[in-house]
Scaffold this active site. Structure first.
Site, PDB file in Angstrom:
ATOM      1  CD  GLN A  31      34.790  32.086  67.372  1.00 35.75           C
ATOM      2  OE1 GLN A  31      34.363  32.523  66.317  1.00 35.75           O
ATOM      3  NE2 GLN A  31      34.073  31.267  68.125  1.00 35.75           N
ATOM      4  CE1 TYR A  61      21.133  37.065  63.076  1.00 41.55           C
ATOM      5  CE2 TYR A  61      21.122  35.948  65.202  1.00 41.55           C
ATOM      6  CZ  TYR A  61      21.506  35.990  63.874  1.00 41.55           C
ATOM      7  OH  TYR A  61      22.258  34.964  63.348  1.00 41.55           O
ATOM      8  CD  GLU A 106      29.492  27.857  68.904  1.00 43.85           C
ATOM      9  OE1 GLU A 106      28.538  28.537  68.524  1.00 43.85           O
ATOM     10  OE2 GLU A 106      30.682  28.070  68.567  1.00 43.85           O
ATOM     11  CG  ASP A 138      32.389  21.449  60.818  1.00 49.76           C
ATOM     12  OD1 ASP A 138      32.431  22.672  60.664  1.00 49.76           O
ATOM     13  OD2 ASP A 138      32.108  20.635  59.920  1.00 49.76           O
ATOM     14  CG  ASP A 156      22.454  32.251  65.788  1.00 51.38           C
ATOM     15  OD1 ASP A 156      22.874  33.283  65.252  1.00 51.38           O
ATOM     16  OD2 ASP A 156      22.200  32.163  67.007  1.00 51.38           O
ATOM     17  CG  ASP A 159      29.328  38.630  59.156  1.00 51.87           C
ATOM     18  OD1 ASP A 159      28.166  38.762  58.781  1.00 51.87           O
ATOM     19  OD2 ASP A 159      29.813  39.270  60.124  1.00 51.87           O
ATOM     20  CE1 TYR A 224      24.611  41.539  64.584  1.00 49.82           C
ATOM     21  CE2 TYR A 224      22.498  40.941  63.646  1.00 49.82           C
ATOM     22  CZ  TYR A 224      23.524  40.696  64.530  1.00 49.82           C
ATOM     23  OH  TYR A 224      23.467  39.596  65.346  1.00 49.82           O
TER      24      TYR A 224
END
Ligand code: SPD
Length: 276
Positions: A31, A61, A106, A138, A156, A159, A224
């Site tokens: 990413q 959050y 993560e 993963d 956590d 999107d 957000y």
């Protein structure tokens, strides 16, 4: 500098933060990671153009995502955080003296490294706690290999776009519930009632088939979309159990007993749609 960062998660809605300085801008294997120093909101973590957290408003959050299932369970020992490489959820989970191990699964090591560098003022360094364990992989396979292992699981995530989409699937929820110990509880990042009602309904349906007491709750987070975000609580243990348990030391920004309870009250249009 008069620069603005604009998030365009939805084609019909945008929001912007004024940027003072670009602290990091890096394309990883997974990413695009950006960290901005912003005006008013402090440092902000942005992944693939979407705001993940800011120093000013992340506590709502992370406190709500983490403490609701932790308190419901009471004295959790083993905790799994799916995603959460920024360390914000880890910091909250480690507040419980009962926690013996908090595993963070993560995918992107660089999220961890850059967050350690730029968010230590907010999160301290939870990775230095001997109870913290980072697994860079993963989460799907990890959950599959660890049935009945965790008292609390916290999803956590980003999107449901691209590689994160399957973290919102029925298959993911099945694996997550299978990885819980009996009576354990999970919470997941579960988007926004105005923008994502269909997805939330679908996830609630999955959760209902897997656990006796799922419920949706909400927190106000100005950065957000829609000014907030919701969470799916998934467990056989009712979330209300958490109202009887004492908060761990160090929580001092968002959650309190009134907020904890009120977070489960949904606006009528959405309550009807979700619960019938
Ligand atoms: N639309 C933004 C949702 C971001 C959820 N992930 C936040 C990660 C913070 N640890």
């Amino acid at each position: 500098m008069n620069n603005w960062f604009t998030e365009e998660l939805h084609p019909y809605y945008r929001k912007s933060l004024r940027v003072k300085k670009i602290l990091a801008d890096e394309q990883t294997q997974y990413q695009h990671i950006q960290i901005f120093e912003t005006e008013f909101f402090g440092n902000a973590l942005v992944l693939d153009g979407i705001i993940q957290l800011t120093e000013r408003d992340n506590s709502g959050y992370h406190e709500m995502l983490v403490h609701v299932p932790m308190l419901a369970v009471g004295k959790p020992k083993r905790v799994l955080i799916v995603g959460g490489g920024d360390g914000g959820s880890l910091q909250q989970a480690l507040r419980y003296p009962s926690v013996e191990e908090a595993v963070v699964c993560e995918l992107d090591q660089r999220v961890v490294d850059l967050s350690r560098q730029y968010f230590s003022a907010s999160f301290g360094d939870p990775w230095a706690d001997p109870r913290a364990k980072l697994i860079v992989r993963d989460a799907f396979g990890f959950l599959e290999e660890n049935p009945r292992q965790f008292d609390v699981i916290i999803s956590d995530t980003t999107d449901p776009i691209g590689m994160a989409e399957r973290l919102f699937s029925d298959d993911f929820y099945k694996r997550m519930v299978r990885a819980l110990t009996p009576g354990g509880a999970a919470s997941t990042q579960c988007e926004q009632p105005f923008f994502d009602a269909e997805l939330i309904k679908q996830i609630y349906k999955s959760a209902k088939a897997l656990a006796k007491n799922p419920a949706y709750y909400y927190a106000h987070i100005p950065t957000y979309p829609g000014g907030g975000i919701g969470f799916m609580y998934v467990s056989d243990t009712p979330w209300e159990n958490g109202l009887k348990n004492p908060y761990p030391p160090g929580i001092n920004n968002y959650i309190n007993p009134d907020v904890h309870q009120a977070a489960f009250a949904l606006p009528e249009f959405f309550r009807k749609e979700l619960y019938g």
